[in-house]
Write an enzyme that holds these catalytic residues in place. Structure first.
Site, PDB file in Angstrom:
ATOM      1  N   SER A 111       0.814  -1.211   0.000  1.00 48.96           N
ATOM      2  CA  SER A 111       0.000   0.000   0.000  1.00 48.96           C
ATOM      3  C   SER A 111       0.850   1.264   0.000  1.00 48.96           C
ATOM      4  CB  SER A 111      -0.968  -0.044   1.176  1.00 48.96           C
ATOM      5  OG  SER A 111      -1.868   1.022   1.092  1.00 48.96           O
ATOM      6  N   HIS A 112       0.724   2.079   1.036  1.00 50.28           N
ATOM      7  CA  HIS A 112       1.390   3.379   1.084  1.00 50.28           C
ATOM      8  C   HIS A 112       2.767   3.308   1.743  1.00 50.28           C
ATOM      9  CE1 HIS A 112      -1.116   2.429   4.449  1.00 50.28           C
ATOM     10  NE2 HIS A 112      -0.271   3.094   5.202  1.00 50.28           N
ATOM     11  N   ASP A 276      -2.379   6.597  -3.470  1.00 51.13           N
ATOM     12  CA  ASP A 276      -1.246   5.971  -2.789  1.00 51.13           C
ATOM     13  C   ASP A 276      -0.571   4.895  -3.647  1.00 51.13           C
ATOM     14  OD1 ASP A 276      -3.245   4.043  -2.648  1.00 51.13           O
ATOM     15  OD2 ASP A 276      -2.513   3.262  -0.734  1.00 51.13           O
ATOM     16  N   ASP A 278      -0.722   1.678  -4.138  1.00 51.17           N
ATOM     17  CA  ASP A 278      -1.489   0.690  -4.904  1.00 51.17           C
ATOM     18  C   ASP A 278      -2.805   1.255  -5.434  1.00 51.17           C
ATOM     19  OD1 ASP A 278      -2.418   0.825  -2.265  1.00 51.17           O
ATOM     20  OD2 ASP A 278      -3.288  -1.177  -2.368  1.00 51.17           O
ATOM     21  N   ASP A 280      -5.542   2.629  -4.020  1.00 51.90           N
ATOM     22  CA  ASP A 280      -6.870   2.528  -3.405  1.00 51.90           C
ATOM     23  C   ASP A 280      -7.219   3.743  -2.543  1.00 51.90           C
ATOM     24  OD1 ASP A 280      -5.066   1.828  -1.442  1.00 51.90           O
ATOM     25  OD2 ASP A 280      -6.115   0.003  -0.813  1.00 51.90           O
ATOM     26  N   ARG A 281      -6.210   4.527  -2.148  1.00 47.56           N
ATOM     27  CA  ARG A 281      -6.513   5.708  -1.325  1.00 47.56           C
ATOM     28  C   ARG A 281      -6.612   6.967  -2.178  1.00 47.56           C
ATOM     29  NH1 ARG A 281      -3.407   5.277   4.452  1.00 47.56           N
ATOM     30  NH2 ARG A 281      -4.075   3.156   4.884  1.00 47.56           N
ATOM     31  N   SER A 364      -9.235   7.115   6.722  1.00 48.46           N
ATOM     32  CA  SER A 364      -7.856   6.927   6.269  1.00 48.46           C
ATOM     33  C   SER A 364      -7.745   7.063   4.751  1.00 48.46           C
ATOM     34  CB  SER A 364      -7.345   5.571   6.734  1.00 48.46           C
ATOM     35  OG  SER A 364      -8.257   4.557   6.342  1.00 48.46           O
ATOM     36  N   LYS A 375     -11.447  -0.051  -1.725  1.00 49.48           N
ATOM     37  CA  LYS A 375     -11.549   1.392  -1.855  1.00 49.48           C
ATOM     38  C   LYS A 375     -10.892   1.776  -3.176  1.00 49.48           C
ATOM     39  CE  LYS A 375      -7.815   1.740   1.527  1.00 49.48           C
ATOM     40  NZ  LYS A 375      -7.920   0.885   2.708  1.00 49.48           N
TER      41      LYS A 375
HETATM   42  C1  G1P Z   1      -4.985   1.439   8.020  1.00 44.21           C
HETATM   43  C2  G1P Z   1      -6.191   2.356   8.088  1.00 44.21           C
HETATM   44  C3  G1P Z   1      -7.447   1.579   7.737  1.00 44.21           C
HETATM   45  C4  G1P Z   1      -7.276   0.930   6.373  1.00 44.21           C
HETATM   46  C5  G1P Z   1      -6.005   0.100   6.340  1.00 44.21           C
HETATM   47  C6  G1P Z   1      -5.719  -0.445   4.952  1.00 44.21           C
HETATM   48  O1  G1P Z   1      -5.129   0.385   8.920  1.00 44.21           O
HETATM   49  O2  G1P Z   1      -6.311   2.934   9.362  1.00 44.21           O
HETATM   50  O3  G1P Z   1      -8.548   2.427   7.763  1.00 44.21           O
HETATM   51  O4  G1P Z   1      -8.378   0.114   6.074  1.00 44.21           O
HETATM   52  O5  G1P Z   1      -4.886   0.903   6.727  1.00 44.21           O
HETATM   53  O6  G1P Z   1      -5.531   0.581   4.027  1.00 44.21           O
HETATM   54  P1  G1P Z   1      -4.460   0.382  10.385  1.00 44.21           P
HETATM   55  O7  G1P Z   1      -2.975   0.595  10.182  1.00 44.21           O
HETATM   56  O8  G1P Z   1      -5.056   1.537  11.121  1.00 44.21           O
HETATM   57  O9  G1P Z   1      -4.819  -0.946  10.975  1.00 44.21           O
HETATM   58 ZN    ZN Z   2      -3.314   1.402  -0.471  1.00 39.75          ZN
END
Ligand code: G1P
Ligand code: ZN
Length: 542
Positions: A111-112, A276, A278, A280-281, A364, A375
């Site tokens: 992800s990010h 981000d 991948d 999705d954000r 988030s 997302k």
């Molecule tokens: C974080 C975000 C959550 C999101 C997840 C995946 O998870 O807070 O909303 O679904 O990344 O992108 P966390 O690190 O808080 O468990």
């Molecule tokens: Zn992501």
């Protein structure tokens, strides 16, 4: 076919649908193989079926895909669908699984989190509905990963990841496809592309999209430039790089400096957006205006009739528990239900599958709808462009109009990163133990109305999830939520969320920290972070 003996390993955190670790951990012998074999062991429906594979292009993506192809063939997968160059955004992979009737997909991303040889890598499994693996499947994969004794590989000649076309590996068909076109077609069905195109080509409107050298670059180029006619100069950092150009592909105020500079230098009639690693954000900003994701969700809900994909009307909406209650107010006004779920997209997926909702989001920077089961960053950006085009109002005017109608939900999140895991676990335990005596007491002068651990029973499958975050509600209507992150890769991350509704527009203020000062002080008195984890200030404030 080669069978390789290996031993169980404690790689995956129980209850998570994927595995996220440093690249060096993934490069250890048998590591990736064990996890992927555990997925094949836990999900027998993959044999004889179609599997989607692709990632956000970060370092190790290509090597991992080559190995996954051999494992898939070794486990009897009939057809492997791979994005060209090994690239697929998370939302595009979700859509592809659904469109092509695949039994599941492996999405390679952290992800990010930063990438590169010293960064992070990850694998997540999505099921046949395109959503992150359910709690039950995740538990089965975890159990399989701790009991694994061998994995099965079919070694063959490598295939060309960059060439669209078909090849074969030990009886398994490999199809390299253009992952961008299908996704762009799907977006064209969700929005009024004619109106958005006109907006993007108009001389007065300025638009900037920052792909942060991550996966959305090629998607943004196809959608915004080729299909909608925006100038190529609206794209920042649009070439995917294995290390994201050394940056942090997380769309927030701290990491999207270039975008903010561009948009703040433009007039009020401008929109900036970023996605981000991948894809999705999403983060959406106006000139001098940060649009909080909680507000963004509520504003999309309020304008749903303008959006073709939601135009039939909202069936219901959902938000994660720590997300502000801004969308609840829109739902109440429309007479539809608003579900409050634990953090994580899989909880939305069952509500979408069950037809209970068609719009959902998290604080988030995650927003999505019924068109796929993740997302979707670019989808959210297109929502905003479509709303601006239809209403012919600036982002600032749209946000202000929303607050004038529904009041404003101030929201902020404070993250404390890299904490000692044991100290963080002990803190949460102490807090849980103190909940019973909190209700009715005062913290820094604020009366506590209720204090509880959040649990959730899925209305569709009845699955129960407990321990999903501690929530304090205060007599003035404000809330404080405390939970530990489930996605970090080093130490523990403590997340504190604060929100409060203000109905009087005259009392709106520009600074959420100031607007939330009372509830932040109340929770500081309760948490005693300096004493318990040795920190007095958060590392990141959103
Ligand atoms: C974080 C975000 C959550 C999101 C997840 C995946 O998870 O807070 O909303 O679904 O990344 O992108 P966390 O690190 O808080 O468990
Ligand atoms: Zn992501």
């Amino acid at each position: 076919m080669i069978t390789v003996s290996s031993s169980p390993y404690p790689g995956q955190r129980p209850g998570t649908s994927g595995l996220r670790q440093r690249v060096s951990v993934f490069q250890q012998p048998h590591y990736l193989e064990n996890f992927v074999q555990a997925i094949f062991n836990a999900v027998p429906s993959l044999a004889g079926a179609t599997l989607v594979v692709g990632g956000d292009g970060r370092y190790h993506n290509r090597a991992a895909i080559a190995r996954i192809a051999e494992l898939a063939a070794g486990n009897g997968v009939a057809r492997l669908l791979v994005g060209r160059g090994g690239l697929l955004s998370t939302p595009a992979a979700s859509a592809l699984i659904r469109q092509r009737g695949a039994a599941g997909g492996l999405i390679l991303s952290a992800s990010h989190n930063p990438g590169g040889p010293h960064g992070d890598f990850g694998i997540k499994f999505n099921g046949a509905n395109g959503a992150p693996a359910s709690e039950q499947t995740s538990a089965a994969i975890y159990a399989a990963s701790t009991a694994i004794s061998h994995y099965q590989l079919a070694e063959g000649e490598g295939f060309d990841l960059d060439q669209i076309g078909s090849s074969e590996l030990a009886g398994m068909q490999i199809e390299v496809i253009d992952g961008v076109a299908d996704y762009a077609d799907l977006m064209a069905r969700q929005f009024d592309f004619a109106a958005i195109g006109e907006l993007l080509r108009s001389a007065t409107f300025e638009f900037y999209f920052d792909a942060m050298h991550a996966i959305t670059g090629p998607y943004a180029e196809e959608i915004f430039c080729r299909r909608l006619g925006a100038s190529r100069s609206c794209l920042l950092n649009a070439t995917p790089r294995e290390d994201f150009g050394g940056g942090h592909p997380d769309p927030n105020l701290a990491h999207a400096g270039e975008l903010l500079a561009a948009v703040n230098g433009a007039g009020e009639w401008a929109l900036g957006a970023a996605s981000d690693g991948d894809g999705d954000r999403n983060m959406v900003v106006g000139s001098g205006l940060f649009i909080n994701p909680c507000d963004s969700l509520a504003i999309i809900a309020a304008n749903a009739p303008l959006l073709a994909g939601l135009g039939g009307g909202l069936r219901g909406v959902a938000r994660s528990m720590p997300t502000s209650r801004a969308v609840d107010r829109v739902a109440a006004a429309q007479g539809i239900r608003c579900y409050e779920t634990p953090t994580g997209w899989k909880f939305f997926a069952t509500l979408l599958d069950g037809g209970h909702i068609n719009l959902c989001g998290e604080e988030s920077f995650g927003t999505g709808a019924d068109h796929l089961r993740e997302k979707d960053g670019l989808w959210a950006v297109l929502c905003w462009l479509n709303i601006i085009a239809a209403r012919q109002l600036s982002p600032q005017a749209i946000v202000e109009h929303h607050w004038a109608t529904y009041g404003r939900d101030f929201f902020t999140r404070h993250d404390y990163e890299g904490l000692d895991s044991d100290a963080a676990a002990a803190l949460l335990k102490r807090l849980e133990g103190s909940l019973a005596e909190l209700a009715g007491s005062r913290l820094a002068g604020l009366a506590v109305e209720s204090a509880e651990q959040f649990s959730y029973t899925d209305p569709v499958d009845g699955a129960r999830s407990s321990g999903q975050g501690i929530r304090l509600c205060f007599a003035d209507g404000s809330r404080a939520v405390v939970r530990l992150s489930g996605t970090g890769t080093s130490g523990a991350t403590l997340r504190l969320y604060f929100d409060r509704h203000e109905s009087d527009p005259a009392r709106h203020c520009d600074d959420p920290q100031r607007a939330l000062a009372a509830v932040i002080a109340a929770s500081a008195e309760w948490l005693q972070l300096e004493r318990s984890v040795g920190r007095s200030q958060p590392d990141v404030v959103t």
